[in-house]
Design a protein around this motif. Structure first.
Motif, mmCIF file in Angstrom:
data_model
loop_
_atom_site.group_PDB
_atom_site.id
_atom_site.type_symbol
_atom_site.label_atom_id
_atom_site.label_comp_id
_atom_site.label_asym_id
_atom_site.label_seq_id
_atom_site.Cartn_x
_atom_site.Cartn_y
_atom_site.Cartn_z
ATOM 1 N N ASP A 60 9.089 11.076 -3.908
ATOM 2 C CA ASP A 60 8.233 9.882 -4.479
ATOM 3 C C ASP A 60 7.028 9.569 -3.481
ATOM 4 N N ASN A 61 7.575 9.682 -1.986
ATOM 5 C CA ASN A 61 6.638 9.433 -1.130
ATOM 6 C C ASN A 61 5.780 10.318 -0.621
ATOM 7 N N MET A 62 6.037 11.543 -0.831
ATOM 8 C CA MET A 62 5.300 12.768 -0.753
ATOM 9 C C MET A 62 4.236 12.748 -1.786
ATOM 10 N N ILE A 90 -1.052 8.691 8.005
ATOM 11 C CA ILE A 90 -0.236 9.732 7.595
ATOM 12 C C ILE A 90 0.904 9.857 8.497
ATOM 13 N N MET A 91 0.732 9.837 9.648
ATOM 14 C CA MET A 91 1.924 10.050 10.683
ATOM 15 C C MET A 91 2.986 8.914 10.193
ATOM 16 N N LEU A 92 2.620 7.551 9.860
ATOM 17 C CA LEU A 92 3.530 6.730 9.247
ATOM 18 C C LEU A 92 4.487 7.052 8.211
ATOM 19 N N GLU A 93 3.363 7.680 7.412
ATOM 20 C CA GLU A 93 3.977 7.938 6.155
ATOM 21 C C GLU A 93 4.938 9.200 6.418
ATOM 22 N N PHE A 94 4.390 10.187 7.046
ATOM 23 C CA PHE A 94 5.455 11.329 7.537
ATOM 24 C C PHE A 94 6.621 10.795 8.114
ATOM 25 N N ALA A 95 6.607 9.930 9.161
ATOM 26 C CA ALA A 95 7.751 9.270 9.638
ATOM 27 C C ALA A 95 8.807 8.774 8.763
ATOM 28 N N LYS A 96 8.212 7.875 7.675
ATOM 29 C CA LYS A 96 8.957 7.235 6.749
ATOM 30 C C LYS A 96 9.789 8.315 5.657
#
Length: 359
Positions: A60-62, A90-96
């Motif tokens: 879902d996050n991707m 993008i880095m914050l979402e990727f870390a999540k």
């Protein structure tokens, strides 16, 4: 000569189990029985379980990140501020997305190491050592029995995991052939499910192999740290000291103690004897002790020396066999006379004081 050589050979043979000190020294150097396969198996297992549990969350996050990218980010102007903002989001979402997987991977890696060797922190393996880049030693390691075992072990893992992978693919071959008739979401879900089944099955097989590998690593480690009888003797000498040196030190200490004791005899009030086998030098000084105390004692040769020094320094000698024996057995040098001997010692001292007054 031949017998001596044989004994030296067997003494140098590493047949004995390592001592606790040897094990502790090896541990400080970072040399422990550890299987890397155990770490790999636990890491894969926990990561796969994590992905199975949080797979929908990650998906879902991707999807949300892709949707946001192609609906909003694509319209942004190419400026330094916008690029920095884009990179940060993008880095914050990727870390999540990958953060939970990375955390569980670290926990699994640390946990598997703690399970095998406990807590161990050492910088010894990081130290520069020329032996590590020695080509001769490197060649020996490459063509050693351990290298052969590692090669066979790797080949076995490839065969086992390859067989499991092929078996899982063969089970789902019909579904794979029908993948063209599915939409993208269903196709991705199918591949994710198949990959997860394949990964967990391969990881379980790797765990079984890891048990055997850990057993071998333990056996190999124990064999490598074995000690010879001579090694154990040398270690004992290093810990306890050379017996010859220790005996010389004790002898020196005895001599010093003897000289100190003999130097106190001229100050004694009386020497109580057996008459030849025992000699006890007694002194009474109210400022030093509340009761008479022993300044010297000895048997046989030492008793003779005590009597000789007493005679040379005009110290009165009194023969009292039971008292001499009892005091020798009950009182150490520098200790006061026990209460049960007060009367007997007092009588001796009274006699000595009367004799000194007559003189």
């Amino acid at each position: 000569m031949q017998l001596r050589l044989d004994l030296q050979f067997f003494a140098g043979e590493k047949t004995e189990k390592a001592t606790p000190k040897k094990r502790n020294d090896e541990r400080k150097k970072g040399r422990v029985a550890k299987s890397q396969d155990v770490n790999t198996a636990f890491l894969l297992l926990f990561v796969l379980i994590m992905m199975a549990v949080f797979g929908s969350f990650m998906k879902d996050n991707m999807l949300a990140l892709f949707q946001h990218t192609f609906t909003e980010f694509i319209h942004w102007d190419l400026t330094e501020k916008n690029v920095f903002q884009l990179f940060k989001e993008i880095m914050l979402e990727f870390a999540k997305i990958v953060g939970p997987v990375m955390i569980i991977a670290v926990v699994a890696g640390v946990g598997s190491n703690l399970m095998q060797i406990g807590f161990l922190f050492t910088t010894e393996p990081l130290k520069f050592d020329l032996k590590k880049i020695d080509p001769i030693q490197g060649a020996k390691r490459i063509f050693s029995l351990r290298a052969l075992v590692e090669l066979l072990k790797s080949f076995l893992k490839i065969v086992v995991i390859g067989s499991i992978t092929f078996f899982v693919i063969w089970l789902f071959k019909d579904d794979m052939l029908m993948i063209a008739f599915k939409n993208a979401e269903n196709a991705l879900a199918f591949f994710a499910r198949t990959t997860l089944i394949m990964g967990i099955a391969a990881t379980i097989a790797l765990l079984f192999l890891a048990v055997f590998d850990y057993t071998y690593q333990k056996y190999d480690f124990e064999k490598n740290i074995r000690m010879s009888k001579q090694d154990i003797k040398d270690e004992y000498k290093n810990i306890e000291g050379d017996p010859l040196i220790k005996s010389k030190i004790k002898e020196k200490q005895r001599q010093i103690s003897m000289r100190r004791m003999m130097s106190e005899i001229p100050n004694a009030d009386v020497v109580i004897t057996n008459p030849t086998h025992y000699a006890i030098a007694i002194k009474y000084d109210e400022e030093k002790a509340s009761a008479p105390y022993v300044v010297a004692k000895g048997v046989d040769h030492i008793a003779f020396k005590i009597r000789e020094i007493a005679k040379a320094n005009n110290v009165i000698t009194v023969e009292n066999r039971p008292l001499a024996r009892s005091l020798y057995a009950s009182v150490e040098i520098g200790e006061v006379v026990p209460e049960e001997f007060y009367q007997a010692v007092a009588e001796v001292l009274a006699y000595v004081y009367r004799m000194e007054k007559k003189v």
